[in-house]
Scaffold this active site. Structure first.
Site, PDB file in Angstrom:
ATOM      1  N   ASP A  35       0.672  -1.365  -0.017  1.00  0.00           N
ATOM      2  CA  ASP A  35      -0.115  -0.035  -0.128  1.00  0.00           C
ATOM      3  C   ASP A  35       0.981   1.317  -0.039  1.00  0.00           C
ATOM      4  O   ASP A  35       1.973   1.428   0.730  1.00  0.00           O
ATOM      5  CB  ASP A  35      -0.898  -0.071   1.214  1.00  0.00           C
ATOM      6  CG  ASP A  35      -2.311   0.862   1.053  1.00  0.00           C
ATOM      7  OD1 ASP A  35      -2.969   0.412   0.777  1.00  0.00           O
ATOM      8  OD2 ASP A  35      -1.942   2.119   1.214  1.00  0.00           O
ATOM      9  N   ILE A  36       0.433   2.247  -0.815  1.00  0.00           N
ATOM     10  CA  ILE A  36       1.159   3.485  -0.838  1.00  0.00           C
ATOM     11  C   ILE A  36       1.315   4.371   0.300  1.00  0.00           C
ATOM     12  O   ILE A  36       2.043   5.090   0.636  1.00  0.00           O
ATOM     13  CB  ILE A  36       0.662   4.289  -2.103  1.00  0.00           C
ATOM     14  CG1 ILE A  36       1.926   5.149  -2.603  1.00  0.00           C
ATOM     15  CG2 ILE A  36      -0.419   5.056  -1.812  1.00  0.00           C
ATOM     16  CD1 ILE A  36       1.530   5.802  -4.109  1.00  0.00           C
ATOM     17  N   ASN A  92     -12.824  -3.297   2.851  1.00  0.00           N
ATOM     18  CA  ASN A  92     -13.669  -2.149   2.702  1.00  0.00           C
ATOM     19  C   ASN A  92     -14.731  -2.102   1.493  1.00  0.00           C
ATOM     20  O   ASN A  92     -14.304  -2.464   0.520  1.00  0.00           O
ATOM     21  CB  ASN A  92     -12.846  -0.838   3.059  1.00  0.00           C
ATOM     22  CG  ASN A  92     -12.114  -0.546   3.978  1.00  0.00           C
ATOM     23  OD1 ASN A  92     -12.540  -0.981   5.106  1.00  0.00           O
ATOM     24  ND2 ASN A  92     -10.987   0.041   3.788  1.00  0.00           N
ATOM     25  N   GLY A  98     -15.181   3.244   3.811  1.00  0.00           N
ATOM     26  CA  GLY A  98     -13.893   3.588   3.619  1.00  0.00           C
ATOM     27  C   GLY A  98     -13.195   3.114   2.452  1.00  0.00           C
ATOM     28  O   GLY A  98     -12.139   3.350   1.940  1.00  0.00           O
ATOM     29  N   GLN A  99     -14.220   2.390   1.591  1.00  0.00           N
ATOM     30  CA  GLN A  99     -13.773   2.014   0.342  1.00  0.00           C
ATOM     31  C   GLN A  99     -13.267   3.470  -0.588  1.00  0.00           C
ATOM     32  O   GLN A  99     -14.397   4.139  -0.798  1.00  0.00           O
ATOM     33  CB  GLN A  99     -14.576   1.149  -0.416  1.00  0.00           C
ATOM     34  CG  GLN A  99     -13.755   0.349  -1.703  1.00  0.00           C
ATOM     35  CD  GLN A  99     -14.591  -0.580  -2.568  1.00  0.00           C
ATOM     36  OE1 GLN A  99     -15.901  -0.929  -1.998  1.00  0.00           O
ATOM     37  NE2 GLN A  99     -14.337  -1.145  -3.414  1.00  0.00           N
ATOM     38  N   HIS A 105     -10.152  -5.406  -3.303  1.00  0.00           N
ATOM     39  CA  HIS A 105      -8.737  -5.642  -2.898  1.00  0.00           C
ATOM     40  C   HIS A 105      -8.757  -6.010  -1.470  1.00  0.00           C
ATOM     41  O   HIS A 105      -9.931  -5.656  -0.910  1.00  0.00           O
ATOM     42  CB  HIS A 105      -8.122  -4.506  -2.983  1.00  0.00           C
ATOM     43  CG  HIS A 105      -8.780  -3.185  -2.418  1.00  0.00           C
ATOM     44  ND1 HIS A 105      -9.518  -2.378  -3.155  1.00  0.00           N
ATOM     45  CD2 HIS A 105      -8.613  -2.494  -1.340  1.00  0.00           C
ATOM     46  CE1 HIS A 105      -9.997  -1.501  -2.545  1.00  0.00           C
ATOM     47  NE2 HIS A 105      -9.332  -1.452  -1.352  1.00  0.00           N
ATOM     48  N   HIS A 107      -6.975  -5.778   2.007  1.00  0.00           N
ATOM     49  CA  HIS A 107      -5.707  -5.323   2.755  1.00  0.00           C
ATOM     50  C   HIS A 107      -5.291  -6.283   3.808  1.00  0.00           C
ATOM     51  O   HIS A 107      -6.084  -7.080   4.560  1.00  0.00           O
ATOM     52  CB  HIS A 107      -6.233  -4.140   3.727  1.00  0.00           C
ATOM     53  CG  HIS A 107      -6.745  -3.007   3.116  1.00  0.00           C
ATOM     54  ND1 HIS A 107      -5.937  -1.716   2.964  1.00  0.00           N
ATOM     55  CD2 HIS A 107      -7.777  -2.822   2.506  1.00  0.00           C
ATOM     56  CE1 HIS A 107      -6.905  -0.942   2.427  1.00  0.00           C
ATOM     57  NE2 HIS A 107      -8.161  -1.280   2.098  1.00  0.00           N
TER      58      HIS A 107
HETATM   59  P1  5GP Z   1      -9.530   1.447   0.201  1.00  0.00           P
HETATM   60  O1  5GP Z   1      -9.739   2.826   1.101  1.00  0.00           O
HETATM   61  O2  5GP Z   1     -10.511   1.524  -1.037  1.00  0.00           O
HETATM   62  O3  5GP Z   1      -9.973   0.171   1.096  1.00  0.00           O
HETATM   63  O4  5GP Z   1      -8.111   1.156  -0.101  1.00  0.00           O
HETATM   64  C1  5GP Z   1      -7.388   1.689  -1.238  1.00  0.00           C
HETATM   65  C2  5GP Z   1      -6.015   1.375  -0.670  1.00  0.00           C
HETATM   66  O5  5GP Z   1      -5.269   1.914  -1.977  1.00  0.00           O
HETATM   67  C3  5GP Z   1      -5.570   2.684   0.301  1.00  0.00           C
HETATM   68  O6  5GP Z   1      -5.075   1.889   1.489  1.00  0.00           O
HETATM   69  C4  5GP Z   1      -4.861   3.586  -0.522  1.00  0.00           C
HETATM   70  O7  5GP Z   1      -3.546   3.747   0.330  1.00  0.00           O
HETATM   71  C5  5GP Z   1      -4.219   2.680  -1.497  1.00  0.00           C
HETATM   72  N1  5GP Z   1      -3.684   3.216  -2.692  1.00  0.00           N
HETATM   73  C6  5GP Z   1      -4.157   4.423  -3.259  1.00  0.00           C
HETATM   74  N2  5GP Z   1      -3.437   4.676  -4.519  1.00  0.00           N
HETATM   75  C7  5GP Z   1      -2.354   3.925  -4.424  1.00  0.00           C
HETATM   76  C8  5GP Z   1      -1.321   3.685  -5.349  1.00  0.00           C
HETATM   77  O8  5GP Z   1      -1.436   4.452  -6.371  1.00  0.00           O
HETATM   78  N3  5GP Z   1      -0.487   2.873  -5.189  1.00  0.00           N
HETATM   79  C9  5GP Z   1      -0.760   1.940  -4.095  1.00  0.00           C
HETATM   80  N4  5GP Z   1       0.167   0.901  -4.048  1.00  0.00           N
HETATM   81  N5  5GP Z   1      -1.626   2.105  -3.334  1.00  0.00           N
HETATM   82  C10 5GP Z   1      -2.512   2.873  -3.508  1.00  0.00           C
END
Ligand code: 5GP
Ligand code: ZN
Length: 119
Positions: A35-36, A92, A98-99, A105, A107
């Site tokens: 994760d970034i 999520n 929080g998605q 995906h 986590h």
């Molecule tokens: P969500 O909030 O949808 O459950 O998770 C999305 C995740 O993607 C977040 O934890 C966010 O930090 C990660 N993310 C967003 N943009 C990027 C990216 O460009 N590269 C990577 N490796 N992770 C990302």
């Protein structure tokens, strides 16, 4: 269409190699990358290579790939040596939960203590 690459989807673009990512595992159907914006010492995302908007949609359309995602999550935990101390798999689903990226995906979070209930 479900399963087809979406040009405007961040994670489809990572699968296509158009956006760089730190890949830690790959299978025929899945990709796992860091994760970034990590929320724990280990924070890896496991995604299906095919586009599905969330985990439940993936499980409905391609249950065997949903199983692949969970298996790969466990293998990430083993690789990262967090399986013994415990780790969390988070799915999520929906903006209110929080998605932020609407490509399924999981986590995989570990390497620190986890609170319950989650925020
Ligand atoms: P969500 O909030 O949808 O459950 O998770 C999305 C995740 O993607 C977040 O934890 C966010 O930090 C990660 N993310 C967003 N943009 C990027 C990216 O460009 N590269 C990577 N490796 N992770 C990302
Ligand atoms: Zn996608």
């Amino acid at each position: 269409m479900a399963g087809e690459p979406q040009t405007d989807c961040l994670f489809c673009r990572i699968v296509a190699g158009e956006i760089p990512a730190t890949v830690v595992r790959e299978s025929a159907t899945t990709l796992a990358f860091r994760d970034i914006n990590p929320q724990a010492p280990t924070h890896v995302l496991v995604i299906p290579k095919a586009h599905h908007p969330d985990a439940a949609s993936l499980a409905a359309a391609e249950p065997e790939v949903a199983a692949d995602v969970l298996r790969e999550a466990g293998l990430v935990a083993a690789d990262e040596e967090i399986a013994g101390t415990g780790y969390r798999i988070v799915l999520n689903t929906g903006a209110g939960a929080g998605q932020t990226v609407f490509h399924a995906h999981a986590h995989v979070l570990g390497g620190r203590g986890m609170q319950w209930p989650p925020g």
